[in-house]
Write a protein that holds these residues in place. Structure first.
Motif, PDB file in Angstrom:
ATOM      1  N   UNK A 111       0.850  -1.202   0.000  1.00 28.48           N
ATOM      2  CA  UNK A 111       0.000   0.000   0.000  1.00 28.48           C
ATOM      3  C   UNK A 111       0.883   1.249   0.000  1.00 28.48           C
ATOM      4  N   UNK A 112       0.695   2.079  -1.004  1.00 28.04           N
ATOM      5  CA  UNK A 112       1.537   3.271  -1.163  1.00 28.04           C
ATOM      6  C   UNK A 112       0.645   4.512  -1.051  1.00 28.04           C
ATOM      7  N   UNK A 113       0.933   5.318  -0.067  1.00 27.81           N
ATOM      8  CA  UNK A 113       0.138   6.546   0.118  1.00 27.81           C
ATOM      9  C   UNK A 113       0.721   7.696  -0.699  1.00 27.81           C
ATOM     10  N   UNK A 114      -0.167   8.480  -1.255  1.00 28.79           N
ATOM     11  CA  UNK A 114       0.285   9.640  -2.041  1.00 28.79           C
ATOM     12  C   UNK A 114      -0.387  10.893  -1.507  1.00 28.79           C
ATOM     13  N   UNK A 115       0.424  11.850  -1.118  1.00 32.41           N
ATOM     14  CA  UNK A 115      -0.182  13.130  -0.733  1.00 32.41           C
ATOM     15  C   UNK A 115      -0.445  13.890  -2.024  1.00 32.41           C
ATOM     16  N   UNK A 116      -1.418  14.723  -1.974  1.00 35.80           N
ATOM     17  CA  UNK A 116      -1.732  15.420  -3.235  1.00 35.80           C
ATOM     18  C   UNK A 116      -0.783  16.570  -3.502  1.00 35.80           C
ATOM     19  N   UNK A 117       0.488  16.300  -3.269  1.00 34.95           N
ATOM     20  CA  UNK A 117       1.468  17.363  -3.502  1.00 34.95           C
ATOM     21  C   UNK A 117       1.569  17.646  -4.986  1.00 34.95           C
ATOM     22  N   UNK A 118       1.861  16.625  -5.690  1.00 35.07           N
ATOM     23  CA  UNK A 118       2.150  16.816  -7.116  1.00 35.07           C
ATOM     24  C   UNK A 118       1.014  16.325  -7.978  1.00 35.07           C
ATOM     25  N   UNK A 119       0.511  15.181  -7.568  1.00 39.26           N
ATOM     26  CA  UNK A 119      -0.388  14.504  -8.475  1.00 39.26           C
ATOM     27  C   UNK A 119      -1.828  14.853  -8.154  1.00 39.26           C
ATOM     28  N   UNK A 155       4.139   2.413   2.438  1.00 35.98           N
ATOM     29  CA  UNK A 155       5.033   3.467   1.946  1.00 35.98           C
ATOM     30  C   UNK A 155       4.193   4.703   1.648  1.00 35.98           C
ATOM     31  N   UNK A 156       4.900   5.834   1.576  1.00 39.60           N
ATOM     32  CA  UNK A 156       4.168   7.053   1.206  1.00 39.60           C
ATOM     33  C   UNK A 156       5.135   8.042   0.579  1.00 39.60           C
ATOM     34  N   UNK A 157       4.555   8.812  -0.315  1.00 39.79           N
ATOM     35  CA  UNK A 157       5.336   9.902  -0.909  1.00 39.79           C
ATOM     36  C   UNK A 157       4.773  11.157  -0.280  1.00 39.79           C
ATOM     37  N   UNK A 158       5.578  11.754   0.569  1.00 42.86           N
ATOM     38  CA  UNK A 158       5.054  12.875   1.350  1.00 42.86           C
ATOM     39  C   UNK A 158       5.943  14.094   1.214  1.00 42.86           C
ATOM     40  N   UNK A 159       5.404  15.204   1.630  1.00 43.13           N
ATOM     41  CA  UNK A 159       6.129  16.466   1.604  1.00 43.13           C
ATOM     42  C   UNK A 159       7.226  16.423   2.683  1.00 43.13           C
ATOM     43  N   UNK A 209      15.193  23.218  -0.484  1.00 42.85           N
ATOM     44  CA  UNK A 209      14.810  22.239   0.540  1.00 42.85           C
ATOM     45  C   UNK A 209      14.981  20.868  -0.063  1.00 42.85           C
ATOM     46  N   UNK A 210      15.130  19.866   0.823  1.00 44.15           N
ATOM     47  CA  UNK A 210      15.184  18.495   0.336  1.00 44.15           C
ATOM     48  C   UNK A 210      13.874  18.146  -0.326  1.00 44.15           C
ATOM     49  N   UNK A 211      13.945  17.487  -1.467  1.00 43.48           N
ATOM     50  CA  UNK A 211      12.736  17.202  -2.241  1.00 43.48           C
ATOM     51  C   UNK A 211      11.821  16.262  -1.452  1.00 43.48           C
ATOM     52  N   UNK A 212      10.509  16.410  -1.577  1.00 44.79           N
ATOM     53  CA  UNK A 212       9.584  15.504  -0.898  1.00 44.79           C
ATOM     54  C   UNK A 212       9.986  14.048  -1.125  1.00 44.79           C
ATOM     55  N   UNK A 213      10.209  13.319  -0.059  1.00 45.17           N
ATOM     56  CA  UNK A 213      10.761  11.965  -0.182  1.00 45.17           C
ATOM     57  C   UNK A 213       9.698  10.864  -0.167  1.00 45.17           C
ATOM     58  N   UNK A 214      10.131   9.687  -0.624  1.00 43.31           N
ATOM     59  CA  UNK A 214       9.362   8.477  -0.392  1.00 43.31           C
ATOM     60  C   UNK A 214       9.807   7.936   0.962  1.00 43.31           C
ATOM     61  N   UNK A 215       8.830   7.579   1.775  1.00 43.05           N
ATOM     62  CA  UNK A 215       9.192   7.041   3.098  1.00 43.05           C
ATOM     63  C   UNK A 215       8.527   5.683   3.300  1.00 43.05           C
ATOM     64  N   UNK A 216       9.103   4.936   4.270  1.00 41.41           N
ATOM     65  CA  UNK A 216       8.522   3.651   4.620  1.00 41.41           C
ATOM     66  C   UNK A 216       8.041   3.697   6.053  1.00 41.41           C
ATOM     67  N   UNK A 217       6.927   3.053   6.285  1.00 38.38           N
ATOM     68  CA  UNK A 217       6.414   2.867   7.632  1.00 38.38           C
ATOM     69  C   UNK A 217       7.458   2.073   8.407  1.00 38.38           C
ATOM     70  N   UNK A 218       7.672   2.393   9.685  1.00 40.90           N
ATOM     71  CA  UNK A 218       8.740   1.703  10.425  1.00 40.90           C
ATOM     72  C   UNK A 218       8.432   0.219  10.586  1.00 40.90           C
ATOM     73  N   UNK A 219       7.196  -0.163  10.366  1.00 40.41           N
ATOM     74  CA  UNK A 219       6.825  -1.573  10.532  1.00 40.41           C
ATOM     75  C   UNK A 219       7.116  -2.404   9.289  1.00 40.41           C
ATOM     76  N   UNK A 220       7.474  -1.728   8.196  1.00 40.46           N
ATOM     77  CA  UNK A 220       7.724  -2.443   6.948  1.00 40.46           C
ATOM     78  C   UNK A 220       8.976  -3.319   7.096  1.00 40.46           C
ATOM     79  N   UNK A 221       8.889  -4.554   6.574  1.00 44.59           N
ATOM     80  CA  UNK A 221      10.008  -5.486   6.729  1.00 44.59           C
ATOM     81  C   UNK A 221      11.203  -5.017   5.916  1.00 44.59           C
TER      82      UNK A 221
END
Lengths: 487, 282
Positions: free
Chosen positions: B29-37, B81-85, B217-229
């Motif tokens: 499951x990949x979360x997308x903030x409506x930053x870009x898209x 995962x998520x692509x966040x600001x 600023x550092x570009x909005x990154x892709x992040x992983x939930x800390x629970x992800x294996x």
């Protein structure tokens, strides 16, 4: 006066013009009424749409206002302006949301009506609208400031009983025109079609009515100067008033013609009678002194022993007086002569008598005589009439021409007819034909026809002439009818 | 309203993944903030298909209308995962792991543009908009919220009182439109979005004017939930980092206006953290 000159126009133009004016006026009035109706229709339609759109938008705006999502509100009120079916829909010019304090919450024209602007203070018209909104109930209402180019549709945005604000849809009145013009366009085609049919029919009918009147008027105007032509029945062959007017005109014209003919004959014969009376009177008055003078000369010659010179003078006088006597005698036609009856051999005699003259002019006289026994008419006079007419005809013919003479009996009427060629007689010649001295020429004193006329009249008969040109040659025909008492 | 069909580049045919039946059952499951898209369904569908083919696993994109909602999903472990600001990243730094950072114009940075309607020639700094209307993108946007507020604070103003009225558009695209239409007298926007929009809808960006640019600023990154294996983390990271190495990935990157992905460096986000501290938020 221009108006008067309009009324003075010929019926030829007046009838079609009046008809056309009536048709066009009717068309204009009808079109105007339909146009106004169409305007009202389109306006009502627009307001109905605006009201339902307003109510939907107002409902949608409730949660947005509660959560203060300005951008979402902006997107919502912009949606109708950029929605589908742009073609036929009547779009609002501007949409705006006022908050409870009647400040602009958001509008589709943020530059003109920015957020937080006091709506009522933006223009005088808005002030009026704002005042109306203040009194607004829970329903959508239409605010139409006087003399404004815009209509305002105001819908309260209600959350239960709380009024969050007001949605205002501003419509420019001019956007109604394309719709109205579209429907009026169809209308004007129908009107033009009707006009295209009615106007020519009206013009034709106007001409049809006016033309007979024009012809009649022309002829009536000619009446003062003479007798006009008849109206051809085909111009107007109906039994209505106009048709009857035609018939009456033709009848009157016929009567006038007959009357004129009779009058002409009466005048002619009266003139001849008067001339005859005058001639007879003068003849009588002259005859007595003439006889006296001749007797005196005679006496002087026999008893006065005149010398040679006097004798010569006397002879001169006597010859002149005798000539006067003869002229007067010729003028004074005396029908009451005792004479034997006119017999077939008289015709032979007449032939014999005229032969030298005819031969001299090389004119052939063709005879048609159907008389087997005497008729009780004085032969002397009848012979004289015949001779006079035939000699006239011979004189009038061209050299080498021909004359036809015909004698016939028809019951108790003797008919005699002479026809010759040559030049025809003019109208004025015909009119004065039987008057003495009028046709005096190289071969006579012009008394021949006068004598004929007097004889025929005194015998109770008639003499007629017709002369005409036909196929390049003249033809003159004298006809004498002499009634006699049957034995 | 302008359509938001951004990134409509040439669409290369993607080699579609094996059927989902052959893939492991649990989707990524990949979360997308409506930053870009915004509404980039075509691009997202292609990207999702690409990911599934590479990961041999079903992928689900989870989109929300505000940054806050995506952040909540991350915290609640509803997404892997998520692509966040960058601002949410710093905010959630302790709960998420940096996965990869896109390369924009060859570098993992972006900026904030301070924009005003094109007709406002008088504006040379934020200070010229005192008592006017200002549009923010999202309360958890760095460039669209934190940056202008931070700048005002630096100028000695109280961002809460400086403007007559502020509102959120919850999208950088909408923010540009709000400024272009004159609804707002100014706004602060993601440089990545403004630049991308200027390429395909110059008529909109043309009605705005960039008054100033923020530091990088550092570009909005892709992040992983800390629970992800660790396995999932590496698979996902590898997939992103190697996108530039294959044809289909390259085409997708082009459509996203990226040059590729790098591992990223959390130190690039220090500036945001400092700004947040200014507001007592970290």
């Amino acid at each position: 006066m221009p108006l008067r000159s309009l009324f003075n126009l010929s019926f030829r133009y007046k009838i079609p013009l009046w008809g056309s004016a009536l048709i066009v006026t009717t068309a204009v009035i009808t079109s105007t009424a339909l146009f106004i109706h169409s305007y009202d229709d389109v306006k009502r339609d627009m307001l109905r749409n605006a009201t339902s759109q307003g109510q939907i938008l107002a409902k949608t705006l409730v949660p947005v206002l509660l959560q203060d999502h300005v951008w979402q509100a902006y997107e919502i009120i912009n949606a109708p302006l950029h929605g589908a079916s742009r073609e036929n829909a009547i779009q609002a010019d501007t949409l705006l949301v006022l908050d409870a304090q009647r400040q602009v919450y958001v509008s589709t024209r943020p530059r003109r009506l920015p957020m937080l602007a006091d709506f009522a203070r933006r223009s005088g018209e808005y002030a009026l609208v704002a005042a109306s909104i203040a009194k607004l109930g829970d329903e959508t209402s239409v605010i139409a400031p006087a003399a404004s180019d815009y209509l305002y549709v105001a819908t309260p945005i209600m959350d239960e009983q709380t009024r969050l604000g007001t949605l205002i849809q501003i419509y420019a009145k001019k956007i109604l025109w394309p719709r109205i013009i579209a429907s009026a366009g169809q209308l004007s085609w129908v009107v033009l079609l009707v006009l295209a049919v009615l106007l020519p029919i009206n013009w034709y009918w106007g001409q049809r009515t006016a033309m007979p009147l024009l012809r009649l008027t022309e002829r009536m105007e000619q009446l003062g100067h003479g007798l006009p032509d008849e109206l051809p029945a085909k111009i107007y062959d109906y039994e209505d008033e106009l048709g009857r007017l035609f018939q009456a005109y033709n009848r009157t014209l016929q009567q006038l013609r007959e009357k004129a003919l009779i009058e002409g004959e009466i005048i002619h014969s009266e003139r001849l009678v008067a001339i005859g009376r005058l001639a007879a009177g003068i003849a009588h008055e002259i005859n007595n002194p003439l006889l006296g003078m001749l007797t005196s000369i005679n006496t002087l010659r026999h008893h006065g022993a005149p010398d040679a010179r006097t004798s010569k003078t006397l002879t001169l006088l006597e010859r002149g007086l005798t000539q006067i006597t003869e002229t007067v005698a010729a003028l004074l036609v005396e029908a009451k002569v005792n004479s034997r009856d006119f017999a077939p051999q008289d015709i032979d005699d007449v032939q014999t008598l005229i032969a030298p003259q005819a031969n001299k002019r090389r004119v052939a006289v063709a005879w048609t005589a159907a008389l087997s026994e005497p008729v009780p008419l004085p032969s002397t006079l009848v012979r004289q009439v015949m001779i006079n007419l035939i000699l006239n005809a011979v004189q009038a013919s061209e050299e080498g021409g021909g004359v036809e003479a015909a004698v016939a009996l028809s019951g108790s009427v003797l008919q005699f007819e002479v026809v010759n060629g040559g030049r025809s007689l003019s109208d004025s010649q015909t009119e004065h034909l039987f008057e003495p001295f009028t046709n005096a020429g190289e071969n006579g004193r012009g008394l021949g026809l006068w004598v004929c006329y007097q004889i025929v009249k005194q015998l109770g008969g008639a003499i007629a002439v017709d002369s005409a040109m036909a196929a390049g040659a003249g033809r003159t025909r004298f006809e004498v009818t002499l009634p006699f008492a049957a034995r | 309203m302008t359509t938001r069909r951004l990134f409509l580049g040439a669409c290369a045919g993607l080699a579609l993944a094996p059927t989902l039946a052959a893939l492991p059952r649990r989707p990524v499951r990949v979360g997308l903030t409506p930053i870009f898209l915004g509404n980039q369904h075509g691009l997202l569908a292609d990207w999702r298909a690409y990911m599934e083919a590479k990961l041999q696993q079903p992928v689900v994109f989870v989109q929300r209308n505000s940054y806050r909602e995506t952040m909540d999903l991350l915290r609640l472990e509803q997404i892997d995962f998520a692509w966040i600001c960058d601002y949410p990243f710093v905010y959630l730094r302790k709960q998420v792991r940096l996965l990869a950072v896109p390369l924009f114009k060859g570098r993992p940075y972006y900026r904030a543009y301070f924009i005003v309607p094109a007709g406002r020639r008088d504006v040379t700094s934020l200070l010229d908009l005192r008592n006017e209307i200002f549009a923010y993108a999202d309360p958890y946007s760095n460039t669209g919220y934190l940056t202008p507020r931070y700048q005002l604070r630096q100028l000695g103003e109280d961002p809460g009182k400086f403007f007559k009225r502020t509102f959120f558009t919850y999208s950088h695209l909408s923010l540009i439109e709000a400024v272009a239409d004159g609804l707002a007298d100014g706004g602060s926007v993601d440089s990545y979005v403004w630049d991308a929009l200027s390429k395909i809808r110059g008529d909109i960006t043309g009605r705005t004017r960039i008054v100033s640019q923020s530091p990088e600023y550092g570009f909005p990154p892709f992040v992983a939930n800390h629970a992800v294996s660790a396995g999932s983390f590496q698979a996902m990271q590898k997939m992103l980092l190697t996108m530039a190495d294959d044809g289909a990935g390259k085409v997708l990157l082009e459509r996203l206006d990226f040059d590729g992905f790098v591992v990223g460096d959390a130190r690039n986000y220090e500036l945001v953290a400092r700004m947040m501290r200014e507001f007592g938020e970290e």
